[in-house]
Write an enzyme that holds these catalytic residues in place. Structure first.
Site, mmCIF file in Angstrom:
data_model
loop_
_atom_site.group_PDB
_atom_site.id
_atom_site.type_symbol
_atom_site.label_atom_id
_atom_site.label_comp_id
_atom_site.label_asym_id
_atom_site.label_seq_id
_atom_site.Cartn_x
_atom_site.Cartn_y
_atom_site.Cartn_z
ATOM 1 N N ASP A 1 0.863 -1.180 0.000
ATOM 2 C CA ASP A 1 0.000 0.000 0.000
ATOM 3 C C ASP A 1 0.904 1.236 0.000
ATOM 4 O O ASP A 1 2.134 1.127 -0.105
ATOM 5 C CB ASP A 1 -0.982 -0.021 1.173
ATOM 6 C CG ASP A 1 -0.329 0.212 2.534
ATOM 7 O OD1 ASP A 1 0.904 0.394 2.607
ATOM 8 O OD2 ASP A 1 -1.069 0.205 3.536
ATOM 9 N N PHE B 1 3.954 -5.252 1.874
ATOM 10 C CA PHE B 1 4.453 -4.075 2.580
ATOM 11 C C PHE B 1 3.296 -3.128 2.861
ATOM 12 O O PHE B 1 2.586 -2.711 1.938
ATOM 13 C CB PHE B 1 5.499 -3.344 1.730
ATOM 14 C CG PHE B 1 6.657 -4.202 1.294
ATOM 15 C CD1 PHE B 1 7.873 -4.128 1.944
ATOM 16 C CD2 PHE B 1 6.514 -5.087 0.227
ATOM 17 C CE1 PHE B 1 8.943 -4.918 1.535
ATOM 18 C CE2 PHE B 1 7.576 -5.885 -0.187
ATOM 19 C CZ PHE B 1 8.797 -5.806 0.473
ATOM 20 N N CYS B 2 3.086 -2.797 4.136
ATOM 21 C CA CYS B 2 2.145 -1.741 4.504
ATOM 22 C C CYS B 2 2.831 -0.918 5.585
ATOM 23 O O CYS B 2 4.050 -1.003 5.746
ATOM 24 C CB CYS B 2 0.800 -2.306 4.954
ATOM 25 S SG CYS B 2 0.821 -3.307 6.464
ATOM 26 N N GLY B 3 2.096 -0.101 6.331
ATOM 27 C CA GLY B 3 2.757 0.733 7.325
ATOM 28 C C GLY B 3 3.445 -0.057 8.410
ATOM 29 O O GLY B 3 4.579 0.229 8.793
ATOM 30 N N GLY C 1 6.555 -0.516 6.287
ATOM 31 C CA GLY C 1 7.258 0.576 5.636
ATOM 32 C C GLY C 1 7.554 1.741 6.556
ATOM 33 O O GLY C 1 8.477 2.522 6.292
#
Length: 351
Positions: free
Chosen positions: A153, A205-207, A249
């Site tokens: 995201d 991959f996200c926060g 991330g």
């Protein structure tokens, strides 16, 4: 109230706690304990309405509640110190969905983020239904498929790009699905891995790495692990046969992410991972782990069969359901004692 289901094999107790949470996922919380916290989270996430988060610290626990509406906390009995576990458990129970969690995600929090998050439960429920519908039988590997499928995201895009460049530089074939909402891209990568879960790996991959892992684990044959370090990545492969690596991330530095990705791809299932689990490794452990994929496949089928419709809350049900395997028993007992000290009633159903 706390309902303690005691000690069992990690996949069995994870399914039991997940079913307890399913009685009312919006208010009943679960806590699971195994050696690393990863195996129980992967299995619990196979059940509809159950959102299980392995947490190594308070930030992770709060983010999992605030961002991902997690209702099961998973802790590692050989990873997390008792004093830290008590703080993590308190943070998990205190934090509300869509309320600011503080910590490293604080700079990225806004009213727009809260509005977006409030829409995600309905989206994820739809993905849960989709994940159970297909594939109904084992998918045949496709010729020319990539060895790694990746997606992200917006919060994970920069880190994803760095990892993709690193992998391509090592000659690894990568299929990059790009950027989308975390639940959408998690489903896309999971479907890519389903083409051959034994050889195709995924990276998401996200926060924080948590939301994408929860969603990807809804798909049969997909075992997604959020990893904050190399030990976590190696353990997820060696112990849990994970085939999707999930990175944050806004959590993981680029240099660390490259090492984590390499460790994930290098480590083989049931091969000694080293690190903090090394003292507990043995030929008996390896023999046990080799039997777990078949057990977990059976649980995946069970998880999709029921409940077929929303379960009505039961009167007198506990607000917290807990369980563990042998590696998590001591930590589970300490957390239960802590909760009892705060006036929470604990019922232990034994093994």
């Amino acid at each position: 109230d706390v309902r303690d289901l005691g000690n069992g094999e990690f996949f069995t107790v994870a399914a039991q706690v997940a079913k307890g949470v399913q009685q009312d996922p919006s208010s009943v919380k679960g806590m699971l304990f195994c050696g690393t916290g990863m195996g129980v989270s992967i299995v619990a996430n196979k059940f509809k309405g159950v959102y299980a988060a392995p947490a190594e610290n308070e930030d992770c626990a709060r983010n999992s509640r605030a961002i991902n509406n997690a209702n099961v906390l998973c802790l590692g009995g050989k990873l997390t110190a008792e004093a830290d576990a008590l703080k993590i458990a308190d943070a998990f129970l205190e934090q509300e969905f869509t309320s600011p969690p503080g910590g490293y995600m604080a700079p990225f929090w806004s009213s727009d983020v809260e509005s977006f998050l409030k829409e995600t439960p309905a989206e994820i429920r739809g993905i849960e239904e989709e994940a159970c519908r297909a594939p109904s039988e084992e998918v045949k590997p496709q010729e020319g498929k990539p060895s790694v499928v990746v997606g992200c995201d917006g919060f994970g895009e920069d880190l994803k790009n760095a990892v993709v460049q690193h992998l391509q530089g090592k000659g690894i074939d990568v299929r990059d699905l790009g950027n989308g909402e975390f639940f959408t891209v998690a489903a896309q990568v999971a479907k890519g891995v389903q083409q051959d879960p034994s050889s195709v790996k995924g990276m998401l991959f996200c926060g924080t790495g948590m939301g994408v892992s929860i969603v990807a684990n809804k798909f049969k044959g997909v075992y997604a692990a959020p990893a904050e370090n190399e030990d976590c990545a190696r353990n997820s492969r060696a112990i849990n046969n994970a085939n999707v690596l999930c990175l944050g991330g806004k959590l993981t530095a680029e240099a660390d992410a490259l090492k984590i990705a390499d460790a994930f791809l290098e480590q083989e299932f049931t091969s000694p991972p080293g690190g903090y689990m090394a003292p507990f490794w043995s030929s008996d452990v390896e023999s046990f782990l080799k039997e777990t994929p078949a057990e977990i496949r059976g649980i995946e089928e069970e998880a999709c069969r029921a409940p077929s419709e929303e379960v009505k809350p039961q009167e007198g049900k506990p607000s917290v359901v807990v369980g563990c395997d042998g590696f998590g028993e001591d930590l589970k007992n300490a957390v239960v004692q802590h909760l009892q000290g705060k006036g929470i009633d604990v019922r232990d159903l034994g093994n």
